[in-house]
Design an enzyme around this catalytic site. Structure first.
Site, PDB file in Angstrom:
ATOM      1  N   CYS A  71     -65.143  21.209   6.812  1.00 13.80           N
ATOM      2  CA  CYS A  71     -66.138  20.677   7.747  1.00 13.80           C
ATOM      3  C   CYS A  71     -66.217  21.552   8.993  1.00 13.80           C
ATOM      4  O   CYS A  71     -65.193  21.854   9.605  1.00 13.80           O
ATOM      5  CB  CYS A  71     -65.744  19.256   8.129  1.00 13.80           C
ATOM      6  SG  CYS A  71     -66.820  18.555   9.376  1.00 13.80           S
ATOM      7  N   CYS A  77     -64.287  16.762  16.132  1.00 22.01           N
ATOM      8  CA  CYS A  77     -64.467  15.379  15.672  1.00 22.01           C
ATOM      9  C   CYS A  77     -63.127  14.673  15.636  1.00 22.01           C
ATOM     10  O   CYS A  77     -62.958  13.597  16.201  1.00 22.01           O
ATOM     11  CB  CYS A  77     -65.117  15.368  14.287  1.00 22.01           C
ATOM     12  SG  CYS A  77     -65.102  13.756  13.483  1.00 22.01           S
ATOM     13  N   CYS A  80     -60.736  13.661  10.819  1.00 18.82           N
ATOM     14  CA  CYS A  80     -59.941  14.158   9.687  1.00 18.82           C
ATOM     15  C   CYS A  80     -58.780  14.975  10.239  1.00 18.82           C
ATOM     16  O   CYS A  80     -58.866  16.183  10.351  1.00 18.82           O
ATOM     17  CB  CYS A  80     -60.784  15.063   8.801  1.00 18.82           C
ATOM     18  SG  CYS A  80     -62.093  14.226   7.943  1.00 18.82           S
ATOM     19  N   CYS A 167     -71.259  14.342   7.261  1.00 23.33           N
ATOM     20  CA  CYS A 167     -69.811  14.183   7.264  1.00 23.33           C
ATOM     21  C   CYS A 167     -69.306  14.474   5.851  1.00 23.33           C
ATOM     22  O   CYS A 167     -69.871  13.980   4.878  1.00 23.33           O
ATOM     23  CB  CYS A 167     -69.471  12.758   7.682  1.00 23.33           C
ATOM     24  SG  CYS A 167     -67.755  12.321   7.416  1.00 23.33           S
ATOM     25  N   GLN A 290     -63.525  -2.460   0.811  1.00 19.01           N
ATOM     26  CA  GLN A 290     -62.772  -1.191   0.763  1.00 19.01           C
ATOM     27  C   GLN A 290     -63.737  -0.008   0.748  1.00 19.01           C
ATOM     28  O   GLN A 290     -64.750  -0.062   0.063  1.00 19.01           O
ATOM     29  CB  GLN A 290     -61.891  -1.153  -0.487  1.00 19.01           C
ATOM     30  CG  GLN A 290     -60.877  -2.282  -0.578  1.00 19.01           C
ATOM     31  CD  GLN A 290     -59.687  -2.099   0.346  1.00 19.01           C
ATOM     32  OE1 GLN A 290     -59.523  -1.067   0.993  1.00 19.01           O
ATOM     33  NE2 GLN A 290     -58.842  -3.110   0.429  1.00 19.01           N
ATOM     34  N   TYR A 319     -56.022 -12.987   3.407  1.00 19.63           N
ATOM     35  CA  TYR A 319     -56.853 -11.914   3.969  1.00 19.63           C
ATOM     36  C   TYR A 319     -57.752 -11.378   2.849  1.00 19.63           C
ATOM     37  O   TYR A 319     -57.742 -10.195   2.533  1.00 19.63           O
ATOM     38  CB  TYR A 319     -56.011 -10.766   4.533  1.00 19.63           C
ATOM     39  CG  TYR A 319     -54.942 -11.165   5.518  1.00 19.63           C
ATOM     40  CD1 TYR A 319     -55.197 -11.143   6.893  1.00 19.63           C
ATOM     41  CD2 TYR A 319     -53.674 -11.554   5.091  1.00 19.63           C
ATOM     42  CE1 TYR A 319     -54.217 -11.493   7.806  1.00 19.63           C
ATOM     43  CE2 TYR A 319     -52.690 -11.915   5.998  1.00 19.63           C
ATOM     44  CZ  TYR A 319     -52.959 -11.881   7.351  1.00 19.63           C
ATOM     45  OH  TYR A 319     -51.981 -12.220   8.241  1.00 19.63           O
ATOM     46  N   ASP A 394     -53.057  -8.911   2.412  1.00 19.94           N
ATOM     47  CA  ASP A 394     -53.716  -7.618   2.662  1.00 19.94           C
ATOM     48  C   ASP A 394     -54.258  -7.629   4.087  1.00 19.94           C
ATOM     49  O   ASP A 394     -55.467  -7.655   4.306  1.00 19.94           O
ATOM     50  CB  ASP A 394     -54.860  -7.444   1.626  1.00 19.94           C
ATOM     51  CG  ASP A 394     -55.536  -6.088   1.738  1.00 19.94           C
ATOM     52  OD1 ASP A 394     -55.097  -5.257   2.559  1.00 19.94           O
ATOM     53  OD2 ASP A 394     -56.515  -5.861   0.995  1.00 19.94           O
ATOM     54  N   CYS A 421     -52.479  -1.300   5.210  1.00 18.49           N
ATOM     55  CA  CYS A 421     -53.118  -0.050   5.645  1.00 18.49           C
ATOM     56  C   CYS A 421     -52.369   0.537   6.834  1.00 18.49           C
ATOM     57  O   CYS A 421     -52.837   1.472   7.465  1.00 18.49           O
ATOM     58  CB  CYS A 421     -54.589  -0.306   5.977  1.00 18.49           C
ATOM     59  SG  CYS A 421     -54.823  -1.604   7.200  1.00 18.49           S
TER      60      CYS A 421
HETATM   61  N1  SAH Z   1     -58.298  -7.989   0.418  1.00 23.61           N
HETATM   62  C1  SAH Z   1     -59.619  -7.636   0.853  1.00 23.61           C
HETATM   63  C2  SAH Z   1     -59.781  -7.476   2.365  1.00 23.61           C
HETATM   64  C3  SAH Z   1     -58.701  -6.768   3.124  1.00 23.61           C
HETATM   65  S1  SAH Z   1     -59.099  -6.286   4.775  1.00 23.61           S
HETATM   66  C4  SAH Z   1     -60.091  -6.409   0.114  1.00 23.61           C
HETATM   67  O1  SAH Z   1     -59.324  -5.739  -0.570  1.00 23.61           O
HETATM   68  O2  SAH Z   1     -61.288  -6.103   0.214  1.00 23.61           O
HETATM   69  C5  SAH Z   1     -58.378  -7.535   5.753  1.00 23.61           C
HETATM   70  C6  SAH Z   1     -59.216  -8.790   5.859  1.00 23.61           C
HETATM   71  O3  SAH Z   1     -58.476  -9.716   6.659  1.00 23.61           O
HETATM   72  C7  SAH Z   1     -60.554  -8.635   6.563  1.00 23.61           C
HETATM   73  O4  SAH Z   1     -61.559  -9.173   5.752  1.00 23.61           O
HETATM   74  C8  SAH Z   1     -60.405  -9.443   7.873  1.00 23.61           C
HETATM   75  O5  SAH Z   1     -61.596 -10.061   8.254  1.00 23.61           O
HETATM   76  C9  SAH Z   1     -59.366 -10.456   7.476  1.00 23.61           C
HETATM   77  N2  SAH Z   1     -58.546 -11.059   8.554  1.00 23.61           N
HETATM   78  C10 SAH Z   1     -58.159 -10.515   9.722  1.00 23.61           C
HETATM   79  N3  SAH Z   1     -57.326 -11.337  10.375  1.00 23.61           N
HETATM   80  C11 SAH Z   1     -57.177 -12.443   9.603  1.00 23.61           C
HETATM   81  C12 SAH Z   1     -56.417 -13.660   9.746  1.00 23.61           C
HETATM   82  N4  SAH Z   1     -55.659 -13.884  10.809  1.00 23.61           N
HETATM   83  N5  SAH Z   1     -56.491 -14.543   8.746  1.00 23.61           N
HETATM   84  C13 SAH Z   1     -57.252 -14.336   7.647  1.00 23.61           C
HETATM   85  N6  SAH Z   1     -57.986 -13.214   7.478  1.00 23.61           N
HETATM   86  C14 SAH Z   1     -57.942 -12.271   8.433  1.00 23.61           C
END
Ligand code: SAH
Length: 466
Positions: A71, A77, A80, A167, A290, A319, A394, A421
């Site tokens: 890039c 930027c 990356c 990008c 994702q 989540y 997650d 993450c």
């Molecule tokens: N498992 C899903 C999303 C993961 S990202 C996937 O793979 O697509 C994390 C998610 O947690 C987001 O959607 C965010 O809005 C949510 N989140 C953030 N804080 C939270 C909380 N305290 N309780 C429940 N969800 C939450």
């Protein structure tokens, strides 16, 4: 070290955020844009007593792992951080990052070989083509010094926009969408938003694409309720057959949160539909999804492997976003529940359960750390023990709330699968779960964000029988 001092150092390591680390006079020196294995000349810019920051002046002897960034704006930027590092070295960097966090923050021993003493971190699952993978971008819109409308990315840690439409990480459609969008703004005199004065209209352009269907949604974020010349915008954008949805998002707040709450449809449904394996997913602009479709399939496959499903399990997807993980697994479990804080995402999750004919999933909107304890209490009040066989979490980068971890421990699932993450908060939370009677069985990092320092990790934990 003195400010402005010029030093020659060998870069022997890299920091978590991708800066080279060398030693000068025994002091660690952080050199941005240098990669491990480089011999460099650098100028000290900030002395912090026990370490110093330096600016790269010249690479005297390049590292065998140094590559030429693809890039043209990789440097300014800064999105990356690892573009100058070969892909194999990026994967090695990420594996070490996870190992270091588990060791330093989690207090775990690290096994170099599988079956050895301590936690074995599997090699990072990489991509064959680690470019053009992002299915979502939010490009800021502004004016440059010459007064021209620009779209691109904020230069590292600043609020000035680098004008770039192509990008190397985004899907190619973004470039043509931004060109059409800018032409529309110029033609109708639509003003970009000005952060300092809070005036002007267009703040960002959100573009989300489905790799499976080759379709895209364009959603400008505006500082106002009405979008003038909307019909002309729709015409300009949909001249590209890939653009199947145009809507706008209202954000009149002064802060730097990108999206507001309201979405107004202009053309097609205000969402995008994508497919993962045999499941269809509707994704609204405000819902999380994702960003790397190739690696999402691998990530979810690792989650499935770790679940070891027999068909009898009760599973929690905490989540859950738009319900992707629970719906992906629903065919192999007895019952699944999902919890998510964003109302639009829960609406999507419920719709996605319907679209896919999944009757054994239920979704709840709220904070995981509130919904789950309330569930346990309700079950107890009705004379039942809240049980779960598998709990998947997650969370966003800040990790799980302590109340949630405590409630999970109280529910004694056989397996906990942690998708993370941010390996620093992952290590912190794994320590708590281990102290509560669980053991780490497997750690699989997945490269969801090639060229950046970020790494996704899936961890399988099992309950130690007491
Ligand atoms: N498992 C899903 C999303 C993961 S990202 C996937 O793979 O697509 C994390 C998610 O947690 C987001 O959607 C965010 O809005 C949510 N989140 C953030 N804080 C939270 C909380 N305290 N309780 C429940 N969800 C939450």
């Amino acid at each position: 070290m003195n400010k402005d001092q010029i030093v020659e150092v060998f870069i022997e390591d890299m920091s978590e955020d991708g800066a080279g680390i060398g030693k000068a006079d025994g002091y660690p020196l952080f050199v941005k844009d240098a990669v491990v294995g480089d011999q460099v000349r650098a100028k000290v810019i900030k002395d912090k007593k026990r370490y110093a920051y330096a600016k790269l002046l010249e690479v005297l002897e390049p590292s065998p792992d140094r590559v030429k960034p693809l890039c043209p704006v990789a440097g300014p930027c800064g999105g990356c951080q690892l573009q100058a590092l070969s892909y194999d070295a990026q994967l090695a960097f990420k594996r070490r990052k996870v190992q270091e966090h588990l060791r330093r923050i989690g207090g775990f021993g690290i096994a170099e070989e599988e079956g050895g003493e301590g936690i074995f971190v599997r090699p990072v699952m990489g991509m064959e083509m680690p470019w053009c993978y992002r299915n979502k971008e939010q490009f800021p819109v502004g004016r440059n010094k010459e007064g021209r409308i620009v779209t691109g990315f904020y230069a590292g840690r600043t609020h000035s926009i680098i004008d770039t439409s192509d990008c190397m990480l985004s899907v190619p459609v973004c470039e043509s969408v931004l060109a059409r969008f800018k032409a529309w703004m110029e033609q109708y005199g639509i003003e970009p938003y000005d952060e300092e004065t809070g005036t002007g209209l267009v703040r960002h352009v959100l573009i989300r694409s489905s790799r499976h269907f080759g379709s895209s949604m364009v959603c400008p974020v505006i500082n106002g309720e009405e979008l003038p010349h909307a019909k002309e915008l729709v015409e300009a954008l949909t001249a590209d057959p890939q653009v199947v949805s145009v809507c706008y998002n209202v954000n009149t707040s002064r802060g730097n949160v990108i999206l507001g709450e309201k979405v107004v449809p202009l053309h097609g449904q205000p969402c995008i539909i994508d497919k993962i394996q045999d499941r269809l997913f509707k994704i609204s602009p405000l819902s999380f999804y994702q960003v790397n479709p190739t690696q999402t399939e691998r990530l979810y496959a690792a989650v499935r492997e770790f679940c070891g499903l027999t068909g009898e399990e009760v599973l929690w997807d905490l989540y859950c976003g738009i319900g992707t993980i629970s719906l992906y697994l629903s065919g192999g479990v007895k019952q699944a529940y999902g919890v998510e804080i964003v109302p639009a995402a829960i609406e999507d999750a419920k719709m996605n359960a319907q679209i896919n004919g999944c009757k054994n999933v239920e979704y709840y909107c709220g904070k995981a750390e509130e919904v789950l304890p309330a569930w346990v209490e309700k079950e107890a009040a009705e004379g039942r023990t809240a049980a779960a066989d598998i709990m998947i979490v997650d969370p966003p980068r800040k990790g799980c709330d302590k109340t949630l971890l405590d409630t999970m421990l109280q529910m004694t699932p056989q397996r906990i699968i942690y998708v993370s993450c941010d390996s620093a908060t992952l290590a912190r939370d794994l320590k708590i779960l281990c102290e509560g009677g669980y053991r780490v069985e497997a750690v699989q990092p997945v490269d969801m964000f090639p060229q950046t320092v970020h790494v996704e990790t899936v961890v399988l934990m099992s309950r130690i029988q007491g």
